[in-house]
Write an enzyme that holds these catalytic residues in place. Structure first.
Site, PDB file in Angstrom:
ATOM      1  N   PRO A 123       0.789  -1.239   0.048  1.00  0.00           N
ATOM      2  CG  PRO A 123      -0.346  -1.156   2.015  1.00  0.00           C
ATOM      3  CD  PRO A 123       0.773  -2.227   1.275  1.00  0.00           C
ATOM      4  CG  ASP A 124      -0.643   4.812  -2.016  1.00  0.00           C
ATOM      5  OD1 ASP A 124      -1.500   4.600  -0.951  1.00  0.00           O
ATOM      6  OD2 ASP A 124      -0.901   5.491  -3.190  1.00  0.00           O
ATOM      7  CG  PHE A 125       2.460   7.240   3.115  1.00  0.00           C
ATOM      8  CD1 PHE A 125       2.856   6.157   3.682  1.00  0.00           C
ATOM      9  CD2 PHE A 125       3.514   8.374   3.278  1.00  0.00           C
ATOM     10  CE1 PHE A 125       3.824   5.973   4.637  1.00  0.00           C
ATOM     11  CE2 PHE A 125       4.738   8.029   4.140  1.00  0.00           C
ATOM     12  CZ  PHE A 125       4.510   7.166   4.570  1.00  0.00           C
ATOM     13  NE  ARG A 126       0.460  12.335   1.683  1.00  0.00           N
ATOM     14  CZ  ARG A 126       1.613  12.184   1.764  1.00  0.00           C
ATOM     15  NH1 ARG A 126       2.272  11.485   1.049  1.00  0.00           N
ATOM     16  NH2 ARG A 126       2.372  12.879   2.811  1.00  0.00           N
ATOM     17  CG  ASN A 197       8.650   3.411  -3.567  1.00  0.00           C
ATOM     18  OD1 ASN A 197       8.171   4.448  -2.902  1.00  0.00           O
ATOM     19  ND2 ASN A 197       8.227   2.916  -4.652  1.00  0.00           N
ATOM     20  CG  ASP A 199       9.366  -1.276  -2.294  1.00  0.00           C
ATOM     21  OD1 ASP A 199      10.227  -0.945  -3.026  1.00  0.00           O
ATOM     22  OD2 ASP A 199       8.268  -0.641  -2.778  1.00  0.00           O
ATOM     23  CG  HIS A 216      12.387   8.922   1.802  1.00  0.00           C
ATOM     24  ND1 HIS A 216      11.218   9.160   1.374  1.00  0.00           N
ATOM     25  CD2 HIS A 216      13.042  10.300   1.844  1.00  0.00           C
ATOM     26  CE1 HIS A 216      10.990  10.668   0.822  1.00  0.00           C
ATOM     27  NE2 HIS A 216      12.195  11.080   1.095  1.00  0.00           N
TER      28      HIS A 216
END
Ligand code: CNA
Length: 392
Positions: A123-126, A197, A199, A216
């Site tokens: 899932p993303d954040f928004r 990302n 991941d 990040h």
């Protein structure tokens, strides 16, 4: 003062470089970035942004037509006319594809976010409904950003560790979008990919290290969040997978993977952007809301003559501007659909599919993220705490 803050003050910051930390606020107003008049952008800006809605993309409808470009320079005219001499297909993807095919684009910078990995099941954040921000109950956090807030982590690392269990590399597969970017590299077109990302899917799909900036951070290394002493990444993973807290042997602070939290310094590699963005001749922005600084403002640092292509479900950042800035293109809709369409126009689809199939066979996946790879290994390790918080 929190433990995390006092330790961050001790952290050595690169001399002669302003400290750049991750922030959730978009500091720069893109409306104030002035485009300069210049050949390619002037010409391309006569084309209208392709505003294909997600629903119409999924239903297979064709994008809205662009305005017919007029007064183009001879070189751009040739870039926009089809090899067969017929009229140029409309749409952002067709326009950019033509520039690529004609060799007018050789240094692509890709800027990406969580949206490129949603097709991999992360899932993303928004995104409303499925994004992490819409599912906070699961992580038991008071506000969305707490999950990446270093002070909050200092008091309670469990919410981040719950998320980390889902994101640790090894449980998700790269998708078509990742392989498309790898194909850009294989075609010699990728100057650099800047991803937010964590991941690790870019790395897993085979985009080489020197082409990738994980702005990040990632899970490949781990360190104490207080004194920054390195800690074996695999041991940190084992602890986290077994709902334990890896503990620093020097200061007893909680260890975390080197994922950049709000307020933490970005990796040194991120500063490569100062050289890369001015060299770019195409910027591709994929699957990001452009809400996190300083990353979001990178998109405003390419030359004003450089086309920018947004592939996203909705317009974001400078692409929200109406009318669009000259040279800005977007293809709105599901990213895999858009990228697949882009690959079709470029004639790359079967090559990407082949690459994907071959590469998939070489990857080993553990499909159960909650199993832990060695559930007994942490039992006797003094660095691991099974208490509910750091033991210092
Ligand atoms: P975000 O703010 O959640 O934005 C994601 C954007 O992608 C939104 O505009 C969505 O509409 C769009 N999007 C999502 N899925 C699709 C799709 N299938 N097709 C088209 N568009 C889509 O995430 P950002 O990346 O902008 O925010 C940056 C944060 C998110 C980074 O700091 C990451 O660490 C953090 N994050 C990373 C991951 C990951 O590594 N996969 C997952 C969740 C959050």
């Amino acid at each position: 003062m929190s433990k995390a803050k006092s330790s961050r003050e001790r952290r050595v910051v690169q001399p002669s470089m302003t400290r750049v930390t991750r922030s959730s606020v978009n500091l720069q107003d893109p409306q104030h970035i002035k485009p300069s008049a210049s050949g390619l952008v002037n010409d391309l800006s006569l084309m209208r942004v392709s505003e294909q809605q997600a629903s119409s993309t999924r239903k297979g409808k064709s994008p809205k037509d662009c305005n017919t470009p007029k007064n183009l320079s001879p070189s751009t005219k040739s870039a926009l006319s089809s090899p067969s001499g017929g009229s140029a297909p409309n749409g952002a993807l067709a326009t950019i594809s033509r520039l690529i095919k004609l060799g007018r684009v050789r240094n692509i910078v890709v800027v990406a976010g969580a949206g490129i990995s949603t097709a991999s099941g992360i899932p993303d954040f928004r995104t409303p409904g499925t994004g992490l921000y819409a599912n906070l109950v699961k992580y038991d956090i008071p506000y969305p950003e707490a999950i990446f807030n270093i002070d909050y982590f200092s008091d309670n690392p469990h919410p981040f560790f719950s998320l980390a269990k889902e994101l640790y590399p090894g449980y998700h597969r790269p998708n078509y979008v990742h392989y498309f970017i790898r194909m850009l590299h294989q075609k010699g077109l990728l100057l650099r990919m800047y991803t937010q990302n964590i991941d690790g899917l870019e790395n897993l799909c085979g985009i080489p290290d020197d082409k990738l900036v994980e702005a990040h951070g990632n899970f490949a290394t781990a360190a104490c969040h207080l004194c920054y002493s390195p800690y074996p990444a695999e041991e940190a993973k084992q602890a986290i997978m077994n709902d334990k807290i890896p503990i620093c042997t020097f200061c007893a602070g909680a260890v975390k993977p080197n994922v950049v939290f709000f307020g933490e310094d970005l990796p040194v590699k991120y500063f490569q952007h100062a050289e890369d963005f001015p060299k770019a001749d195409l910027l591709m922005i994929m699957g990001t809301s452009l809400k996190i600084e300083p990353f979001a403002s990178l998109v405003n640092t390419v030359k004003s003559t450089v086309p920018r292509l947004l592939l996203n479900r909705d317009p974001v950042g400078p692409f929200e501007r109406r009318p669009p800035k000259r040279g800005d293109y977007m293809e709105l809709g599901d990213l895999v659909d858009s990228v697949r369409k882009f690959a079709d126009i470029l004639g790359w689809h079967s090559e990407i599919q082949h690459l994907m199939n071959c590469h998939e066979n070489t990857l080993f996946y553990n499909t159960d993220p909650n199993s832990g790879e060695n559930s007994d290994s942490s039992e006797t390790d003094s660095r691991i705490s099974d208490s509910s918080g750091p033991s210092n």
